[in-house]
Design a protein around this motif. Structure first.
Motif, PDB file in Angstrom:
ATOM      1  N   ILE A 151       2.803  10.845  -8.004  1.00  0.00           N
ATOM      2  CA  ILE A 151       3.044  10.066  -9.228  1.00  0.00           C
ATOM      3  C   ILE A 151       2.590   8.623  -9.037  1.00  0.00           C
ATOM      4  CG2 ILE A 151       4.872   9.141 -10.702  1.00  0.00           C
ATOM      5  CD1 ILE A 151       6.359  11.818 -10.277  1.00  0.00           C
ATOM      6  N   VAL A 152       2.929   8.029  -7.891  1.00  0.00           N
ATOM      7  CA  VAL A 152       2.504   6.653  -7.613  1.00  0.00           C
ATOM      8  C   VAL A 152       0.984   6.561  -7.571  1.00  0.00           C
ATOM      9  CG1 VAL A 152       2.490   4.854  -5.833  1.00  0.00           C
ATOM     10  CG2 VAL A 152       4.640   6.003  -6.434  1.00  0.00           C
ATOM     11  N   ARG A 153       0.352   7.552  -6.933  1.00  0.00           N
ATOM     12  CA  ARG A 153      -1.116   7.552  -6.841  1.00  0.00           C
ATOM     13  C   ARG A 153      -1.751   7.623  -8.229  1.00  0.00           C
ATOM     14  NH1 ARG A 153      -5.232  10.608  -7.228  1.00  0.00           N
ATOM     15  NH2 ARG A 153      -3.959  12.384  -7.862  1.00  0.00           N
ATOM     16  N   ARG A 154      -1.200   8.485  -9.085  1.00  0.00           N
ATOM     17  CA  ARG A 154      -1.759   8.630 -10.434  1.00  0.00           C
ATOM     18  C   ARG A 154      -1.496   7.379 -11.280  1.00  0.00           C
ATOM     19  NH1 ARG A 154      -0.615  14.820 -12.396  1.00  0.00           N
ATOM     20  NH2 ARG A 154      -1.717  14.011 -14.246  1.00  0.00           N
ATOM     21  N   ALA A 155      -0.369   6.729 -11.055  1.00  0.00           N
ATOM     22  CA  ALA A 155      -0.061   5.509 -11.817  1.00  0.00           C
ATOM     23  C   ALA A 155      -1.054   4.401 -11.498  1.00  0.00           C
ATOM     24  CB  ALA A 155       1.364   5.050 -11.522  1.00  0.00           C
ATOM     25  N   ASP A 156      -1.465   4.338 -10.248  1.00  0.00           N
ATOM     26  CA  ASP A 156      -2.547   3.445  -9.814  1.00  0.00           C
ATOM     27  C   ASP A 156      -2.336   2.000 -10.272  1.00  0.00           C
ATOM     28  OD1 ASP A 156      -4.911   2.701  -8.589  1.00  0.00           O
ATOM     29  OD2 ASP A 156      -6.162   3.203 -10.325  1.00  0.00           O
ATOM     30  N   HIS A 157      -1.224   1.419  -9.800  1.00  0.00           N
ATOM     31  CA  HIS A 157      -0.953   0.018 -10.115  1.00  0.00           C
ATOM     32  C   HIS A 157      -0.589  -0.699  -8.816  1.00  0.00           C
ATOM     33  CE1 HIS A 157       0.603  -3.643 -11.862  1.00  0.00           C
ATOM     34  NE2 HIS A 157       0.221  -3.239 -13.067  1.00  0.00           N
ATOM     35  N   PRO A 158      -1.168  -1.871  -8.543  1.00  0.00           N
ATOM     36  CA  PRO A 158      -0.896  -2.558  -7.266  1.00  0.00           C
ATOM     37  C   PRO A 158       0.551  -2.989  -7.103  1.00  0.00           C
ATOM     38  CG  PRO A 158      -2.169  -3.966  -8.750  1.00  0.00           C
ATOM     39  CD  PRO A 158      -2.163  -2.601  -9.367  1.00  0.00           C
ATOM     40  N   HIS A 159       1.310  -3.088  -8.184  1.00  0.00           N
ATOM     41  CA  HIS A 159       2.709  -3.494  -8.073  1.00  0.00           C
ATOM     42  C   HIS A 159       3.671  -2.307  -8.092  1.00  0.00           C
ATOM     43  CE1 HIS A 159       2.539  -7.985  -8.395  1.00  0.00           C
ATOM     44  NE2 HIS A 159       1.272  -7.647  -8.633  1.00  0.00           N
ATOM     45  N   LEU A 160       3.131  -1.101  -7.934  1.00  0.00           N
ATOM     46  CA  LEU A 160       3.942   0.117  -7.808  1.00  0.00           C
ATOM     47  C   LEU A 160       3.619   0.780  -6.485  1.00  0.00           C
ATOM     48  CD1 LEU A 160       5.914   2.194  -9.127  1.00  0.00           C
ATOM     49  CD2 LEU A 160       3.853   3.414  -9.899  1.00  0.00           C
ATOM     50  N   GLY A 161       4.663   1.078  -5.713  1.00  0.00           N
ATOM     51  CA  GLY A 161       4.472   1.743  -4.432  1.00  0.00           C
ATOM     52  C   GLY A 161       5.575   2.751  -4.182  1.00  0.00           C
ATOM     53  N   LEU A 162       5.568   3.267  -2.988  1.00  0.00           N
ATOM     54  CA  LEU A 162       6.498   4.328  -2.593  1.00  0.00           C
ATOM     55  C   LEU A 162       7.600   3.759  -1.710  1.00  0.00           C
ATOM     56  CD1 LEU A 162       6.745   7.502  -2.749  1.00  0.00           C
ATOM     57  CD2 LEU A 162       5.522   7.542  -0.561  1.00  0.00           C
ATOM     58  N   ILE A 163       8.815   4.238  -1.921  1.00  0.00           N
ATOM     59  CA  ILE A 163       9.918   3.949  -0.992  1.00  0.00           C
ATOM     60  C   ILE A 163      10.286   5.259  -0.308  1.00  0.00           C
ATOM     61  CG2 ILE A 163      12.353   3.317  -0.805  1.00  0.00           C
ATOM     62  CD1 ILE A 163      11.914   1.174  -2.847  1.00  0.00           C
ATOM     63  N   LEU A 164      10.320   5.236   0.995  1.00  0.00           N
ATOM     64  CA  LEU A 164      10.633   6.423   1.797  1.00  0.00           C
ATOM     65  C   LEU A 164      12.052   6.318   2.335  1.00  0.00           C
ATOM     66  CD1 LEU A 164       7.304   6.670   3.830  1.00  0.00           C
ATOM     67  CD2 LEU A 164       8.026   8.165   1.944  1.00  0.00           C
ATOM     68  N   ILE A 182      -0.549   8.674   3.948  1.00  0.00           N
ATOM     69  CA  ILE A 182      -0.379   7.781   2.799  1.00  0.00           C
ATOM     70  C   ILE A 182      -0.855   6.381   3.192  1.00  0.00           C
ATOM     71  CG2 ILE A 182       1.322   6.750   1.234  1.00  0.00           C
ATOM     72  CD1 ILE A 182       3.062   9.243   1.697  1.00  0.00           C
ATOM     73  N   PRO A 183      -1.631   5.722   2.357  1.00  0.00           N
ATOM     74  CA  PRO A 183      -2.048   4.343   2.710  1.00  0.00           C
ATOM     75  C   PRO A 183      -0.843   3.444   2.935  1.00  0.00           C
ATOM     76  CG  PRO A 183      -3.305   5.180   0.833  1.00  0.00           C
ATOM     77  CD  PRO A 183      -2.203   6.170   1.079  1.00  0.00           C
ATOM     78  N   GLY A 184      -0.830   2.756   4.044  1.00  0.00           N
ATOM     79  CA  GLY A 184       0.331   1.945   4.404  1.00  0.00           C
ATOM     80  C   GLY A 184       0.685   0.896   3.382  1.00  0.00           C
ATOM     81  N   GLU A 185      -0.333   0.329   2.695  1.00  0.00           N
ATOM     82  CA  GLU A 185      -0.040  -0.716   1.714  1.00  0.00           C
ATOM     83  C   GLU A 185       0.658  -0.171   0.472  1.00  0.00           C
ATOM     84  OE1 GLU A 185      -4.258   0.727   0.904  1.00  0.00           O
ATOM     85  OE2 GLU A 185      -3.009   0.243   2.658  1.00  0.00           O
ATOM     86  N   LYS A 186       0.649   1.165   0.291  1.00  0.00           N
ATOM     87  CA  LYS A 186       1.340   1.755  -0.849  1.00  0.00           C
ATOM     88  C   LYS A 186       2.764   2.182  -0.508  1.00  0.00           C
ATOM     89  CE  LYS A 186      -0.038   2.097  -4.331  1.00  0.00           C
ATOM     90  NZ  LYS A 186       0.020   1.089  -5.419  1.00  0.00           N
ATOM     91  N   ILE A 187       3.175   1.986   0.726  1.00  0.00           N
ATOM     92  CA  ILE A 187       4.575   2.175   1.102  1.00  0.00           C
ATOM     93  C   ILE A 187       5.235   0.804   1.037  1.00  0.00           C
ATOM     94  CG2 ILE A 187       6.190   2.964   2.871  1.00  0.00           C
ATOM     95  CD1 ILE A 187       3.943   4.731   3.985  1.00  0.00           C
ATOM     96  N   PHE A 188       6.133   0.633   0.084  1.00  0.00           N
ATOM     97  CA  PHE A 188       6.730  -0.686  -0.141  1.00  0.00           C
ATOM     98  C   PHE A 188       8.001  -0.912   0.668  1.00  0.00           C
ATOM     99  CE2 PHE A 188       4.950  -1.794  -4.642  1.00  0.00           C
ATOM    100  CZ  PHE A 188       3.674  -1.833  -4.099  1.00  0.00           C
ATOM    101  N   TYR A 189       8.674   0.156   1.070  1.00  0.00           N
ATOM    102  CA  TYR A 189       9.945  -0.037   1.773  1.00  0.00           C
ATOM    103  C   TYR A 189      10.313   1.244   2.505  1.00  0.00           C
ATOM    104  CZ  TYR A 189      14.103  -2.987   2.372  1.00  0.00           C
ATOM    105  OH  TYR A 189      15.069  -3.822   2.880  1.00  0.00           O
ATOM    106  N   LEU A 190      11.069   1.089   3.597  1.00  0.00           N
ATOM    107  CA  LEU A 190      11.458   2.224   4.429  1.00  0.00           C
ATOM    108  C   LEU A 190      12.954   2.185   4.698  1.00  0.00           C
ATOM    109  CD1 LEU A 190      10.831   4.628   6.304  1.00  0.00           C
ATOM    110  CD2 LEU A 190      10.324   2.959   8.107  1.00  0.00           C
TER     111      LEU A 190
END
Length: 639
Positions: A151-164, A182-190
Motif C-alpha cells: 500500500i505504501v509503495r502504491r501510494a508513492d509519496h515521500p512523506h508516507l512510509g512504513l512502520i515495522l 524494502i528500501p530503508g528510506e521508506k521505513i520510517f520507524y521500528l
C-alpha cells in the motif's frame, strides 16, 4: 542507533514516565495518545519538559481507522488528522503513526487505501511532517507488513512510509526476511516487542502479554537483523503492553527496557559479524551495516565455569543453628575469615560461606529475613570483564570493604539485591580461601562427609514483577539461557517455574513465581523482599548411600506419601527392588528419554530455606518438576 520507548510501556503519570525514561538514558519517546490526553498541561509544556530531560518526542501514536474507508468517513478522518497535525507540530514530533484499519466499514481495496494515504501524506507534507503506516496483526484487511508495504509503495509519496513492529509480524508467524528488500528510506520507524508463545486471541496477546526483547520467546535477533540490512538507520524503539509492567515501579522497568535494547543490539552485531549462513546475497550488505549503523558492543558474555560458593547472611543465633545442620549434612568447618565473623564450610566441590558480620552488606540487606542466601559466586576466567559486561548492561557494581591481604572478588547487585560475585578460575579450588580464611584441618571429616559432590542448582522465589526482569538479567548479563516454562501445583495455588543454565550446565538456576500469596514460594518471597533463594540442590553419585549417611547423622527429610509410590509404578516402568528402595528412603524419581533423576528434600529451616539432594543419571537435564506437587503437599501438611 537512537533508542526510544513508547510511554505506554511504563507505569505512572506522564511526567514520572519521562523522568524514568531519561534516567535510563533513552534518547527519545513515542508519545501514546492517552498519555497526552490525560496530561495536565499543554503540548508546549510537554515539549519543554521532555527537552529539559534530554528527550525528543520522535513519534505520536496512534491514528486509527483511516485508510480504505467510504468517502464520508474518509473526509471526516482528514479533518481529524488536521487537528492531530496541529498537536504534533506543537509537540515538535516528526512522525505520526497510522495503524491499519480495524473498523467494520473498511473496504478491502489496496488501491483505495493507497490513494487515501497519499492524500493524508500530502497534508502532512504541507506541515513538514511524515506519516508511518503500520500493519496491525488484527487489522481487518491489512495484517502483514508485506501488505502494508504494498500500500505504501502504491501510494508513492515521500512523506508516507512504513512502520515495522516485531510483535505484529512474529505473532502471526510471518517471515521477516522480506524486510531486507524494502528500501530503508521508506521505513520510517521500528518498534520492538517480544512475547511468550501463547495460544490465544492475538489482540488479547498483544494488549496484555508483550515483553522486552530477551524476556519472551520470539526470534528478535533475526527480525532486527533484517531492518538495517534494508538500509534503515532510524530509531530503535520499544512498544510494550503488559499488565505486570503497568504495576511495576517505572524506574526498574525503564532499566530493563534499556538493557533489552543493548542486549538485542549486541546480539545483532554478533550475527552480522558472522559469515552469512542462510542468504549469501546479503554478504556485502551485512559488512556495510556495521559501518553505517552503530550497534552496541559490550564486553563479551562471561565464560562461567560453575558456582564457586554460596554465601548466607545470618545472625549469631541462626549461624549456630545452621552450623549444626551443616555438620549433620557432612560439611566440615573448613576455615574462619581473617577479619570478619564469616565461616567457610566445605564438602566435595561445595563451598558454603556463612556471614554473621554485624556491619556487612549481607547483614544490612538480609538480616530481617533470618538465615538467607545473600550472594552467589561464579567462577570465570576474567572477573573484571564479567563485571564490565554487567555494568555495560546497566547492572550495579558492588565493591565491599577489603581487609589486609584479602582477595578482591568483583561483584554486581542482581535484581532484588542479591550479590553475584565473580571468582577467577586462575585461583584454583583453594586460592581464594587460602587468602581470605584461616583454614582448619579436620582429619577424617573431609573424607567421610555424606557423599555430596557439587551444587546441582539453586532455586529462587521471585515476586511476579521480578520474573521477566530476571530472565533478561541472566540472559544479557550472565549468558544463561532459559528452558521451558512450567506450571506446578502447590496446594494453595500455581507456581510458574523456569530453569536457566549455561551451555555445559555447570550453573543452573530455577526461577519460581506465584500469583497466589498463600503458596510456600510466595511466602518465601515475601520474607525475602521480592527475591529469595528457597532451596539449594546438592548432587551425589549415590543418593541411597547419601540419604542413609545423612539420616544416621540426624538430617531430617520431608516424608512423601506412600500413595506417591503406588502411582509412580503406574507411570514409570521400574523393577520391584528399585521401587522398594525409593519408598524406603523417601526418594522421588523422574525419567526422561535422556536419563533418570533421583531427589529428596530436607525439612525447612527457619525462614523457609531447605535443601534438595539429587542424582542425575546419564543426560537427564530437567529438575524433577513432575514431583514438585508431592513435595509441596508434604511441606504444606507439616510433614
Amino acid at each position: 542507533m537512537r533508542r526510544t520507548i513508547a510511554t505506554v510501556s511504563l507505569s505512572g503519570t506522564l511526567p514520572e514516565k519521562l523522568e524514568a525514561i531519561a534516567a535510563a538514558r533513552f534518547d527519545g519517546i513515542e508519545l501514546f495518545e492517552n498519555d497526552f490526553i490525560n496530561f495536565k498541561g499543554t503540548a508546549r509544556d510537554l515539549r519543554v519538559m521532555a527537552a529539559d530531560l534530554g528527550l525528543t518526542i520522535d513519534l505520536y501514536q496512534p491514528f486509527r481507522d483511516f485508510e480504505g474507508m467510504p468517502e464520508a468517513q474518509f473526509r471526516r478522518s482528514l479533518e481529524r488528522a488536521e487537528r492531530k497535525f496541529d498537536l504534533i507540530q506543537e509537540l515538535d514530533a516528526p512522525v505520526m503513526l497510522c495503524c491499519s484499519n480495524t473498523s467494520p466499514l473498511v473496504i478491502d481495496d489496496p488501491a483505495l487505501a493507497a490513494a487515501q494515504l497519499h492524500e493524508l501524506a500530502g497534508r502532512a507534507a504541507m506541515r513538514n511532517l511524515r506519516v508511518g503506516f503500520e500493519a496491525l496483526a488484527w487489522g481487518r484487511v491489512t495484517k502483514l507488513y508485506g501488505q502494508a508495504w504494498e500500500i505504501v509503495r502504491r501510494a508513492d509519496h515521500p512523506h508516507l512510509g512504513l512502520i515495522l513492529d516485531s510483535f505484529h509480524t512474529l505473532s502471526l508467524n510471518d517471515d521477516p526476511s522480506g524486510i531486507a528488500d524494502i528500501p530503508g528510506e521508506k521505513i520510517f520507524y521500528l518498534q520492538m516487542a517480544d512475547a511468550p508463545l501463547l495460544s490465544m486471541d492475538v489482540l488479547q496477546w498483544a494488549r496484555h502479554h508483550r515483553s522486552f526483547p530477551g524476556q519472551g520467546q520470539f526470534d528478535m535477533t533475526n527480525f532486527l537483523e533484517q531492518v538495517p540490512l534494508a538500509g534503515y538507520t532510524g530509531p530503535l524503539s520499544l512498544e510494550i503492553f503488559n499488565d505486570v509492567f503497568r504495576e511495576t515501579p517505572n524506574r526498574r522497568t525503564a532499566v530493563d527496557a534499556m538493557r533489552s535494547l543493548l542486549y538485542l543490539e549486541s546480539q545483532v552485531r554478533q550475527r552480522l559479524q558472522e559469515p552469512a549462513q542462510s542468504n549469501a546475497r546479503f554478504t556485502d550488505r551485512r559488512a556495510s551495516v556495521l559501518q553505517r549503523v552503530e550497534l552496541y558492543s559490550p564486553p563479551p558474555v562471561p565464560d562461567i565455569m560453575g558456582l564457586s560458593y554460596i554465601e548466607f547472611a545470618a545472625d549469631e543465633s541462626s549461624a549456630e543453628a545452621f552450623d549444626v545442620l551443616l555438620r549433620q549434612f557432612g560439611f566440615r568447618r573448613a576455615g574462619t575469615h581473617r577479619s570478619k565473623a564469616v565461616v567457610l564450610y566445605r564438602q566435595g566441590d561445595i563451598n558454603l560461606i556463612v556471614n554473621a558480620q554485624p556491619d556487612s552488606f549481607a547483614r544490612r540487606r538480609f538480616e530481617a529475613h533470618g538465615l538467607s542466601v545473600c550472594a552467589l559466586a561464579m567462577r570465570t576466567a576474567d572477573p573484571a570483564s564479567a563485571v564490565g559486561r554487567a555494568t555495560a548492561m546497566h547492572s550495579q557494581r558492588y565493591d565491599g570493604p577489603l581487609g589486609p591481604h584479602e582477595q578482591r572478588v568483583p561483584a554486581i547487585v542482581s535484581p532484588g539485591g542479591m550479590l553475584i560475585s565473580f571468582v577467577s578460575s586462575a585461583l584454583g579450588p583453594n586460592g581464594l580461601y587460602e587468602a581470605d580464611f584461616v583454614l582448619e584441618d579436620e582429619p577424617g571429616r573431609s573424607a567421610a562427609g555424606a557423599g555430596l559432590k557439587r551444587i546441582d542448582h539453586v532455586a529462587l522465589g521471585l515476586a511476579v514483577d521480578q520474573l521477566d526482569t530476571w530472565i533478561l538479567f541472566v540472559r544479557a548479563v550472565l549468558g544463561l539461557e532459559p528452558g521451558e516454562s512450567l506450571e506446578l501445583a502447590d496446594p494453595f495455588g500455581l507456581v510458574r517455574s523456569r530453569g536457566v543454565a549455561n551451555a555445559d550446565r555447570s550453573v543452573r538456576l530455577v526461577l519460581n513465581v506465584s500469583l497466589s500469596q498463600r503458596t510456600r514460594t510466595a511466602r518465601t518471597v515475601s520474607a525475602g523482599g521480592g527475591v529469595a533463594v528457597h532451596h539449594i540442590a546438592l548432587s551425589t553419585d549415590d543418593i541411597f548411600d547419601a540419604v542413609a549417611r545423612l539420616t544416621a547423622s540426624g538430617a531430617r527429610f520431608v516424608p512423601i506419601s506412600g500413595n506417591y509410590y503406588d502411582d509412580l509404578i503406574t507411570r514409570v516402568d521400574l523393577d520391584d527392588d528399585l521401587l522398594a528402595r525409593l519408598r524406603s528412603a523417601g526418594v522421588l524419581f523422574d525419567r526422561s528419554a535422556a536419563g533418570d533423576y533421583f531427589h529428596i528434600y530436607t525439612e525447612c529451616l527457619d525462614g523457609g530455606l531447605f535443601f534438595e539432594v539429587t542424582q542425575r543419571v546419564n543426560a537427564y537435564d530437567a529438575y524433577g518438576a513432575i514431583n514438585a506437587p508431592a513435595r509441596m503437599a508434604a511441606q504444606a501438611q507439616g510433614a
